[in-house]
Enzyme design. Structure first.
Site, PDB file in Angstrom:
ATOM      1  N   HIS A  59       6.193   3.710  -5.541  1.00 50.74           N
ATOM      2  CA  HIS A  59       5.634   2.352  -5.566  1.00 50.74           C
ATOM      3  C   HIS A  59       5.221   1.869  -4.186  1.00 50.74           C
ATOM      4  CE1 HIS A  59       6.718   1.158  -9.783  1.00 50.74           C
ATOM      5  NE2 HIS A  59       7.415   2.284  -9.648  1.00 50.74           N
ATOM      6  N   ASP A  86       1.472  -2.679   2.300  1.00 53.18           N
ATOM      7  CA  ASP A  86       2.040  -2.937   0.975  1.00 53.18           C
ATOM      8  C   ASP A  86       1.497  -1.880   0.023  1.00 53.18           C
ATOM      9  OD1 ASP A  86       3.453  -4.333  -0.958  1.00 53.18           O
ATOM     10  OD2 ASP A  86       2.605  -6.276  -0.408  1.00 53.18           O
TER      11      ASP A  86
END
Ligand code: ADQ
Length: 840
Positions: free
Chosen positions: A170, A389
């Site tokens: 992720h 991110d």
């Protein structure tokens, strides 16, 4: 939440393994424990498929101490893994969040490496692997999640070679120069390579992983890592050879349900109430993050503080609401960052707030989904300034909530979401002036422009939602283990049978729960074949050269994303296996979306091999009907010009291409022009000297042709061409060589050496000069060019990707284009998408 203990020998066909279970433990005053579902995209995406397939979820409860017995909740078997207080300190807070998290996020904070953390990481990963091995049915599909569990795939494979193992990361996967700092880098790679399929957020992450593999001596090719059949990295185990796939599967959100929240009258009323509570400011800026140093909260505060100081934005007319969920506050860096944010917010409010009207409303709290949706609706500008991110779901949630197609998104280019949302105001969060400028532009956006941007972003977020992410990933993962490990003799080796076998497993499980759904599935069972198609596509897309032939190239460190003119394997080959159209890569789709945003566009295409398949008889070439339909539609749109740029003579091009009436046409590689709107004058006449040179060159080529059977000469207004397509190979080669040694080498003669043609021109024109001329005639802000031949490389060379131009090479071969399509069919798909994008 209803729950019941499961029978101890329950084994599942589909097992998710994640650090956390999708539930939170609540202990009542009387000591009884209940479990509340913890809302999240992953759970909502997986819940239906988990329920249908008696899925199991292996994870930690979030509380240190003994693990409860497995139990069932909402049709999912939850299998808790125990973590002691020390495990939490060393495995979770230490190795995961003190070492791997900062390392994988570009070393924004200094990672710490402690050997006792690593030992704990190995121990806890093994515990997860063992629990999973115990609870997985024969041939089950196991999906391991995220950076805390990178060793699980390999450990699990050693315990249960029959399983198909997939892994999704992720967070970003760092460039090798950073990854190499990890003292246990080889063990981590080895751990991940236990999987059959690895998923990453961005193509760049998948590429970073592949490069790390190459640096550690493994051969990679077209998104696959080849593991040779021998013991590796000092392991005593013998591994049979196999392939591991790595690709990008950008995660998304449950867009429908978030959209539904934004449409609820009570939430809309709450949004209005929020604005009233804030003092009815003209501009509401919003930040929503976990309180994490990767999110760039301090950079954002700095930009806003300066805008307040310069009175570009003035409280109380402009306010910032910053919601920051408490996170990892036992990790040192987080504690420090929390203090820094508090001090900064205090200073801004001290300087610019008024009694009852703070300039920054800071909530160090988690908010429920409804309140979050109301905040998104209330915000004029959403600020996402992450320094790095993996994806950033807040960006997508904001977009999904804004059914009113208003609001503006300022988005860091270092968030994975930036690839999919180019219509946001993309910023480099380190460039404070740039962030300030973007905030000012976003705050002053006209409703029309806001709608234009938001509509495009919403289309993306709705088309690629989390359900599609999960189903795509699961289908691809299910087909990834096409070659069974040799230690599992019971398994079949035919990829097609493999996929059917999985579909049979899924269907059987479905039938147990929902016979009607199973029946519907049986009817549409052709989709079960799709993963196989995708799997084969990996192989078919390349040639059949064995891996070993690629070793040297793949070990070459200079190969990288950055190298100009070099198209790396696009690891994202899968967007939609259910869609029968050839898939376009995410990179290309994103580029097209950005391209279509420009007010004035030029879409220029080569003809042969691009919109028309290559045929033996050039006179028989015709555009694909779907491509021609789209071209006609595009040519009719305001702000769009279409051009065909071909090596053919203009008359010939018009005859075979039947182009749209408004299309600009370029023949003979740029020597001939036709402009139906009369914006330019026609092609350039020759000087006497050029005419004489051309006559000499033509005579010479004709002489060569007469000596070589099967070749022929074509004359053009400013050049002459020797065609060798119909000649035997050795004859063609000899004729070509004679032409190259002869007239092609004369001064004043310009050579274009294409596919089975030697083209000579006495004026210096190329498709590059033609494209420049087309750009200036049309005044286009952005240009798309697609071509399949070396002559098209000259056109690619004059494009500027950074200004929004798009270059597409069709077919194989070295290229400087940024994107590649396999065939004219795929070009037709691209043109269809462009009609949708430009038609809005
Ligand atoms: P995170 O770093 O947690 O996830 P993000 O993708 O933004 O980051 O997800 C945060 C989630 O938490 C969102 O659903 C958001 O609504 C919620 N949230 C944030 N602040 C909140 C608040 N104050 N109250 C309530 N909810 C709040 C990691 C990676 C990301 C990647 C995701 C999913 O770091 O890059 O996108 O996993 O893969």
């Amino acid at each position: 939440m209803s729950q019941q203990q499961t029978e101890p020998d329950h084994r599942s066909d589909l097992v998710v393994v994640a650090n956390r279970l999708p539930v939170d433990r609540k202990v009542a005053p009387d000591g009884t424990t209940t479990w509340k579902p913890s809302p999240g995209g992953l759970v909502s995406a997986l819940e239906p498929v988990m329920q249908r397939n008696s899925g199991a979820w292996v994870g930690w409860t979030g509380a240190p101490g003994d693990a409860p017995e497995p139990f069932e909740a909402r049709g999912i078997h939850l299998i808790p893994v125990e973590l002691s207080k020390k495990d939490v300190e060393d495995f979770y807070e230490g190795m995961s969040n003190g070492a791997l998290w900062p390392l994988y996020h570009d070393v924004i904070a200094q990672p710490q490496f402690h050997r006792h953390w690593w030992e704990s990481y190995v121990r806890v990963n093994r515990r997860f692997a063992e629990k999973t091995a115990e609870n997985s049915a024969e041939n089950a599909l196991v999906w391991v999640q995220d950076y805390q569990l990178q060793l699980v795939p390999q450990m699990l494979r050693a315990l249960r070679p029959d399983l198909r193992i997939a892994f999704f990361n992720h967070i970003p996967f760092p460039p090798y120069e950073i990854f190499a700092q990890l003292p246990w880098r080889r063990q981590v790679l080895d751990g991940l390579l236990g999987a059959d399929q690895l998923g990453f957020q961005r193509p760049a992450d998948a590429n970073n992983f592949l490069r790390a593999c190459r640096r550690n001596g493994l051969a990679t090719r077209r998104g696959m890592v080849h593991l040779p059949a021998e013991p590796r990295f000092g392991s005593a185990d013998h591994h049979p050879s196999r392939e591991v796939r790595a690709a990008a599967f950008p995660i998304s959100i449950d867009s429908e349900s978030i959209d539904a929240l934004g449409r609820r009258p009570d939430i809309q009323e709450r949004a209005r109430e929020i604005r009233r509570e804030l003092g009815d400011p003209k501009v509401v800026l919003l930040g929503v993050d976990r309180l994490d140093y990767t999110k760039g909260i301090l950079h954002r505060l700095k930009a806003v503080e300066e805008l307040f100081a310069e009175e570009v934005l003035s409280p109380p007319d402009a306010v910032l609401v910053q919601v920051a969920t408490p996170s990892r506050d036992r990790v040192e860096e987080y504690e420090k960052m929390k203090r820094d944010v508090e001090v900064t917010v205090g200073r801004i409010n001290g300087d610019y707030g008024q009694l009852g009207h703070p300039a920054v409303h800071y909530l160090h709290q988690s908010q429920d989904r409804e309140e979050l949706a109301a905040l998104y609706l209330a915000a004029d500008v959403m600020l996402i300034t992450a320094l790095r991110d993996g994806m950033n779901l807040v960006a997508k949630e904001y977009v999904a909530t804004r059914h009113d197609e208003q609001g503006a998104l300022v988005l860091s280019e270092f968030a994975g979401a930036a690839i999919e949302l180019p219509q946001a105001f993309l910023v480099n969060p380190h460039d404070i002036d740039g962030v300030k400028a973007a905030i000012v532009r976003a705050a002053g956006l006209s409703p029309r422009e806001a709608t234009r941007r938001m509509r495009a972003m919403r289309r993306r977020v709705f088309e690629f939602d989390v359900a599609r992410w999960a189903s795509t990933f699961l289908k691809v993962a299910a087909s990834a283990a096409a070659e069974p490990p040799q230690s599992s003799p019971g398994r079949v080796s035919n990829p097609a049978t493999e996929s059917i076998e999985l579909s049979a497993i899924l269907a059987a499980a479905e039938a147990r729960n929902d016979p009607a759904a199973a029946e519907a599935r049986a009817e549409s069972d052709s989709t079960a074949q799709v993963p196989v198609d995708e799997g084969q596509k990996y192989w078919e897309a390349g040639d059949s050269t064995p891996y070993d032939a690629y070793d040297e190239k793949d070990l070459d460190d200079t190969e990288g994303l950055e190298e100009p003119g070099h198209v790396l394997d696009d690891p994202l080959v899968v967007i939609d296996p259910e869609n029968r159209r050839p898939a376009l890569s995410l990179g290309l789709v994103t580029a097209l979306e950005g391209f279509a945003m420009h007010p004035s566009l030029l879409i220029a295409l080569d003809f042969d091999g691009v919109i028309s398949p290559i045929v033996a008889d050039p006179a028989a070439a015709r555009p694909l009907p779907s491509a021609l339909r789209s071209l006609n539609a595009l040519a009719a749109l305001p702000g769009v010009r279409v051009a065909l740029v071909s090596g053919r003579q203009l008359d010939d091009l018009v005859r075979v291409a039947t182009p749209p009436a408004r299309a600009l046409l370029v023949g003979s590689h740029g020597a001939e022009f036709s402009d139906p709107l009369g914006e330019s004058s026609a092609g350039s006449p020759l000087t006497d000297a050029q005419a004489e040179l051309l006559a000499k060159a033509t005579a010479e080529l004709e002489a060569i042709s007469s000596r070589h059977e099967g070749t022929h000469v074509e004359t053009k207004p400013t050049g002459v061409v020797l065609h060798t397509r119909r000649a035997m190979r050795p004859v063609a080669a000899k004729a070509t060589q004679e032409a190259l040694d002869g007239p092609a080498s004369w001064p004043g003669v310009h050579l274009t050496h294409g596919k089975e043609v030697v083209e000579l021109s006495v004026v210096s024109v190329t498709k590059g000069t033609a494209l420049r001329r087309l750009r200036s005639i049309t005044g286009a802000d952005a240009v798309l060019y697609a071509g399949d031949d070396v002559t098209d490389e000259r056109a690619f060379a004059v494009l500027r990707t950074e200004a929004g131009d798009v270059s597409v090479r069709v077919g194989s071969g070295e290229t400087r284009a940024d994107h590649r399509l396999g065939s004219p069919d795929e070009v037709a798909t691209m043109l269809g998408l462009l009609v949708d994008l430009c038609g809005e």
